[in-house]
Enzyme design. Structure first.
Site, short mmCIF file in Angstrom:
data_model
loop_
_atom_site.label_atom_id
_atom_site.label_comp_id
_atom_site.label_asym_id
_atom_site.label_seq_id
_atom_site.Cartn_x
_atom_site.Cartn_y
_atom_site.Cartn_z
N ASP A 1 -10.69 7.16 8.53
CA ASP A 1 -9.96 7.27 10.01
C ASP A 1 -11.05 7.76 10.87
OD1 ASP A 1 -8.47 7.43 12.28
OD2 ASP A 1 -6.94 8.44 11.36
N HIS B 1 -5.13 -3.11 13.83
CA HIS B 1 -5.16 -2.34 14.52
C HIS B 1 -6.86 -2.01 15.07
CE1 HIS B 1 -4.67 1.91 16.07
NE2 HIS B 1 -5.81 2.36 15.69
#
Length: 428
Positions: free
Chosen positions: A231, A336
């Site tokens: 991330d 995303h």
């Protein structure tokens, strides 16, 4: 599978187009779930993990470009209302705010050096012997701060309330605030000691509105969030790219200019930033039940190494134009990373530096866990807001997250030795 739930009841999400491999686009209202990488270059004040000191003083506050530490506490406080008295002027609120920030800055500077917070003052001893532990303390100001300090005319235009986004389920008690404090360190005792010290020093001047606590890995490398994804791979590098730096820190080019400041920037904000804080609960019971392939398609990256589905390694640029032999995009239309990419948002850029949280179980037995999203930018109107609007129109992750808290603060520039954060604003 994986319906949104509220109060223990299923709630179907909105459906959109099919992505690669047949993954349905899920409900709108998602968020950028990426956070800063441990390799993000800083401002020369980043410290070696485990004990180095990070200077409190400087042209901008530590804790923005500094590498992310393993433990963090985010807190908001509300200033006490100044006592009303016949003939009292508005300067009382400003003086009280200045006194608090002066005290806080002095204590923070000492604690970041591994010293007791008060010169000669009593201390609890919680962090004795722990050293600096890369502690950073960062202060921000909410909209209400300017009213209570009698500085309404100085409130920046960019500090307007964030718009409502589809599917937000915000708790007002866990959002907003006059003052923002970010405390981060590599030692959990150092971090909590710093927070408790600031709360103690604020007694009588400000009361705590909310606190959120988070963590990340301590061994370095890219943060892996509680959805299992690496991330923050595509975070900007403001220390090496002046153009990206100008999108994170406020400059004289006009980003984040204060009300009435024309096209310039007030001195107290030059080198400062804006921070958006969001508490994003992840519906892990549903997410973890998805096949691994579907989870990867929703994000657009492989779980194992964070590489884009278009190939390469973690830091290989994603090819948003790549398509399969049948013409279907490799990166799904609702993935995303496609919807959050600067290319999809007119270049909108944020430095995302968040932490995971796990607060046990909710009354319905589901995990109270997710991401403390912390995004720094020179202007939320050209950073967070357009990106979030786009994600709200069909991010594949949206059905598996709930936005529960939200706040926006302006972060003044750093303080020089002998000065305090916000001094140029409060003593103008």
């Amino acid at each position: 599978m994986g319906p949104r739930e509220t109060g223990g009841r299923s709630r179907p999400g909105r459906r959109a187009v099919l992505g690669a491999g047949g993954l349905a686009a899920l409900a709108a209202g998602g968020a950028v779930l990426t956070t800063a990488t441990a390799r993000t270059p800083g401002d020369g004040r980043e410290a070696a993990a485990g004990g180095g000191a990070v200077a409190f003083h400087g042209p901008h506050q530590a804790g923005i470009l500094t590498r992310r530490q393993s433990h963090a506490h985010l807190a908001a406080l509300d200033l006490a209302a100044p006592a009303a008295a016949p003939g009292a002027d508005a300067g009382g609120g400003r003086a009280a705010a200045a006194a608090l920030l002066r005290t806080w800055s002095a204590a923070a500077a000492r604690m970041t050096r591994g010293e007791p917070p008060l010169d000669g003052g009593a201390d609890t001893g919680v962090a004795l012997g722990a050293g600096p532990a890369a502690l950073t303390v960062t202060f921000g100001l909410g909209p209400g701060f300017f009213d209570r300090a009698g500085l309404t005319a100085a409130r920046p235009e960019a500090l307007a309330p964030l718009p409502a986004f589809p599917d937000d389920e915000l708790d007002p008690a866990r959002g907003g605030g006059d003052l923002f404090v970010q405390v981060a360190a590599d030692d959990p005792l150092v971090a909590v000691h710093a927070l408790r010290t600031l709360q103690r020093l604020a007694r009588g001047a400000a009361s705590t509105r909310w606190v959120m606590s988070g963590f990340t890995r301590s061994a370095g490398g890219t943060h892996r969030n509680l959805m299992g994804q690496l991330d923050g791979t595509a975070n900007p590098a403001p220390a090496t790219d002046p153009a990206q730096r100008a999108r994170i820190l406020v400059t004289g080019a006009g980003a984040g200019a204060g009300a009435g400041a024309g096209s310039g920037v007030p001195g107290w904000l030059e080198g400062g930033s804006y921070v958006v804080v969001r508490r994003i609960r992840m519906l892990l019971d549903h997410w973890e039940g998805l096949p691994a392939q579907h989870r990867e398609q929703a994000v657009g990256r492989r779980v194992a190494d964070g590489a884009p589905l278009t190939g390469g390694t973690e830091h290989t640029p994603v090819d948003l134009d790549a398509a399969r032999s049948d013409g279907v995009p490799v990166i799904a239309a609702n993935a995303h990373i496609r919807l959050a990419a600067p290319r999809s948002n007119a270049g909108a850029t944020m430095l995302r530096r968040g932490w995971s949280y796990y607060d046990g179980l909710r009354p319905d037995g589901t995990p109270d866990a997710g991401l403390l999203f912390v995004a720094w930018q020179a202007d939320p109107r050209t950073g967070f807001i357009p990106v979030q609007h786009r994600l709200a129109r069909g991010d594949a992750l949206a059905r598996y997250v709930v936005h529960e808290a939200s706040a926006l603060f302006v972060v003044p520039c750093g303080a020089a030795e002998g000065e305090y954060v916000g001094q140029a604003l409060l003593e103008a």
